[in-house]
Design a protein around this motif. Structure first.
Motif, PDB file in Angstrom:
ATOM      1  N   SER A  48      84.849  12.631  67.605  1.00 34.88           N
ATOM      2  CA  SER A  48      84.980  12.336  69.031  1.00 34.88           C
ATOM      3  C   SER A  48      84.754  13.609  69.846  1.00 34.88           C
ATOM      4  N   PRO A  49      84.052  13.527  70.989  1.00 32.07           N
ATOM      5  CA  PRO A  49      83.794  14.732  71.773  1.00 32.07           C
ATOM      6  C   PRO A  49      85.048  15.343  72.379  1.00 32.07           C
ATOM      7  N   ASN A  50      86.085  14.530  72.626  1.00 31.62           N
ATOM      8  CA  ASN A  50      87.331  15.031  73.208  1.00 31.62           C
ATOM      9  C   ASN A  50      88.515  14.282  72.627  1.00 31.62           C
ATOM     10  N   ALA A  51      89.574  15.021  72.299  1.00 32.68           N
ATOM     11  CA  ALA A  51      90.802  14.394  71.811  1.00 32.68           C
ATOM     12  C   ALA A  51      91.984  15.302  72.132  1.00 32.68           C
ATOM     13  N   SER A  52      93.091  14.697  72.547  1.00 36.00           N
ATOM     14  CA  SER A  52      94.337  15.420  72.784  1.00 36.00           C
ATOM     15  C   SER A  52      95.436  14.732  72.002  1.00 36.00           C
ATOM     16  N   TYR A  53      96.213  15.519  71.258  1.00 35.21           N
ATOM     17  CA  TYR A  53      97.268  14.934  70.439  1.00 35.21           C
ATOM     18  C   TYR A  53      98.326  15.991  70.126  1.00 35.21           C
ATOM     19  N   GLU A  54      99.424  15.564  69.517  1.00 38.42           N
ATOM     20  CA  GLU A  54     100.509  16.460  69.129  1.00 38.42           C
ATOM     21  C   GLU A  54     100.621  16.522  67.615  1.00 38.42           C
ATOM     22  N   VAL A  55     101.110  17.643  67.133  1.00 46.14           N
ATOM     23  CA  VAL A  55     101.385  17.825  65.713  1.00 46.14           C
ATOM     24  C   VAL A  55     102.782  18.422  65.594  1.00 46.14           C
ATOM     25  N   LEU A  56     103.584  17.877  64.697  1.00 47.35           N
ATOM     26  CA  LEU A  56     104.947  18.364  64.501  1.00 47.35           C
ATOM     27  C   LEU A  56     105.192  18.631  63.020  1.00 47.35           C
ATOM     28  N   THR A  57     105.540  19.881  62.695  1.00 49.00           N
ATOM     29  CA  THR A  57     106.069  20.222  61.366  1.00 49.00           C
ATOM     30  C   THR A  57     107.447  20.807  61.644  1.00 49.00           C
ATOM     31  N   ASP A  58     107.605  22.123  61.497  1.00 49.18           N
ATOM     32  CA  ASP A  58     108.806  22.762  62.049  1.00 49.18           C
ATOM     33  C   ASP A  58     108.483  23.317  63.428  1.00 49.18           C
ATOM     34  N   THR A  59     107.291  23.001  63.899  1.00 55.47           N
ATOM     35  CA  THR A  59     106.801  23.414  65.210  1.00 55.47           C
ATOM     36  C   THR A  59     106.148  22.218  65.891  1.00 55.47           C
ATOM     37  N   LEU A  60     106.347  22.072  67.177  1.00 53.86           N
ATOM     38  CA  LEU A  60     105.654  21.046  67.940  1.00 53.86           C
ATOM     39  C   LEU A  60     104.614  21.728  68.807  1.00 53.86           C
ATOM     40  N   TYR A  61     103.371  21.336  68.662  1.00 51.90           N
ATOM     41  CA  TYR A  61     102.344  21.873  69.538  1.00 51.90           C
ATOM     42  C   TYR A  61     101.350  20.787  69.893  1.00 51.90           C
ATOM     43  N   ARG A  62     100.712  20.982  71.029  1.00 50.65           N
ATOM     44  CA  ARG A  62      99.712  20.043  71.521  1.00 50.65           C
ATOM     45  C   ARG A  62      98.335  20.612  71.256  1.00 50.65           C
ATOM     46  N   VAL A  63      97.438  19.743  70.818  1.00 47.56           N
ATOM     47  CA  VAL A  63      96.087  20.153  70.489  1.00 47.56           C
ATOM     48  C   VAL A  63      95.113  19.489  71.456  1.00 47.56           C
ATOM     49  N   ASN A  64      94.303  20.292  72.102  1.00 49.38           N
ATOM     50  CA  ASN A  64      93.166  19.793  72.878  1.00 49.38           C
ATOM     51  C   ASN A  64      91.911  20.181  72.109  1.00 49.38           C
ATOM     52  N   ARG A  65      91.183  19.191  71.648  1.00 49.10           N
ATOM     53  CA  ARG A  65      90.116  19.392  70.655  1.00 49.10           C
ATOM     54  C   ARG A  65      88.791  18.850  71.178  1.00 49.10           C
ATOM     55  N   ASN A  66      87.742  19.648  71.054  1.00 50.39           N
ATOM     56  CA  ASN A  66      86.410  19.247  71.501  1.00 50.39           C
ATOM     57  C   ASN A  66      85.420  19.341  70.347  1.00 50.39           C
ATOM     58  N   MET A  67      84.426  18.463  70.367  1.00 48.49           N
ATOM     59  CA  MET A  67      83.367  18.494  69.358  1.00 48.49           C
ATOM     60  C   MET A  67      82.035  18.296  70.079  1.00 48.49           C
ATOM     61  N   SER A  68      81.065  19.146  69.763  1.00 48.55           N
ATOM     62  CA  SER A  68      79.751  19.045  70.392  1.00 48.55           C
ATOM     63  C   SER A  68      78.665  19.174  69.335  1.00 48.55           C
TER      64      SER A  68
END
Length: 211
Positions: free
Chosen positions: A108-128
């Motif tokens: 996907s060209p754009n995606a935003s999501y969260e990942v949680l392990t012992d850390t919570l962070y938000r990922v803004n991801r692009n593909m071209s």
């Protein structure tokens, strides 16, 4: 930069039971055989005369034309999802804010999501995708022309990992492969690589302009 050091969350015994997170990656199921050549019952000159205007009307950029050699070089830049299969990503997060499920195509060209392990962070991801395509018209008879399409796929994944406190880290990776080929991206914080392969649709569309 270690992503898991960005921000510790859910580390006390009070919150451990209430927090959960997982990231699952489903790679492409199978490779698709790429058909990148066809023969038409027209002379090379006739094929050239009809093919070039059709290419010019599409979303490709024509970089170079050499009628004597039969070489056409074009390029495509944009959304890779139609032409490249990278499988699917599923991220599940559960914390005090509730449960969230994210599932999307890895190309996907754009995606935003969260990942949680012992850390919570938000990922803004692009593909071209930047595709450079060589098309060769070869006369194999007085009224027969062989057309071959070869693509060099340049796929770039980039984006930002960020925390609720405003800390962030950027990432960017680029892979290359040819028609019918594949490549793999490293995954920060995950040992499983993102596998991407050409699905043959780009070559099919170009050859379809000859009909």
């Amino acid at each position: 930069m270690r992503l898991l050091s960005l921000l510790a969350v859910c580390t006390s015994s009070i919150f451990l039971a209430a927090c959960a997170g997982k990231v699952e990656y489903t790679p492409p199921r199978s490779t698709t055989k790429t058909v990148n050549s066809t023969t038409v019952d027209r002379s090379k000159d006739e094929t050239w005369a009809s093919f070039i205007p059709r290419l010019g009307k599409e979303y490709f950029v024509i970089n170079n034309l050499d009628k004597d050699s039969g070489l056409i070089n074009i390029s495509y830049s944009g959304n890779p999802q139609k032409y490249v299969d990278c499988g699917y990503i599923h991220s599940y997060v559960k914390n005090a804010a509730g449960e969230r499920n994210y599932r999307f195509s890895a190309s996907s060209p754009n995606a935003s999501y969260e990942v949680l392990t012992d850390t919570l962070y938000r990922v803004n991801r692009n593909m071209s995708l930047d595709g450079r395509v060589n098309i060769v018209l070869e006369e194999i008879g007085a009224e027969q022309t062989l057309i071959t399409v070869n693509t060099r796929y340049v796929l770039t994944k980039s984006g930002t990992f960020s925390t609720v406190q405003g800390q962030s880290a950027n990432f960017s990776d680029t892979i290359h492969f040819n028609s019918g080929g594949e490549g793999s991206f490293p995954n920060p914080g995950n040992t499983q690589q993102t596998r991407c392969l050409a699905n043959g649709q780009l070559e099919k569309e170009i050859l379809g302009l000859l009909k």
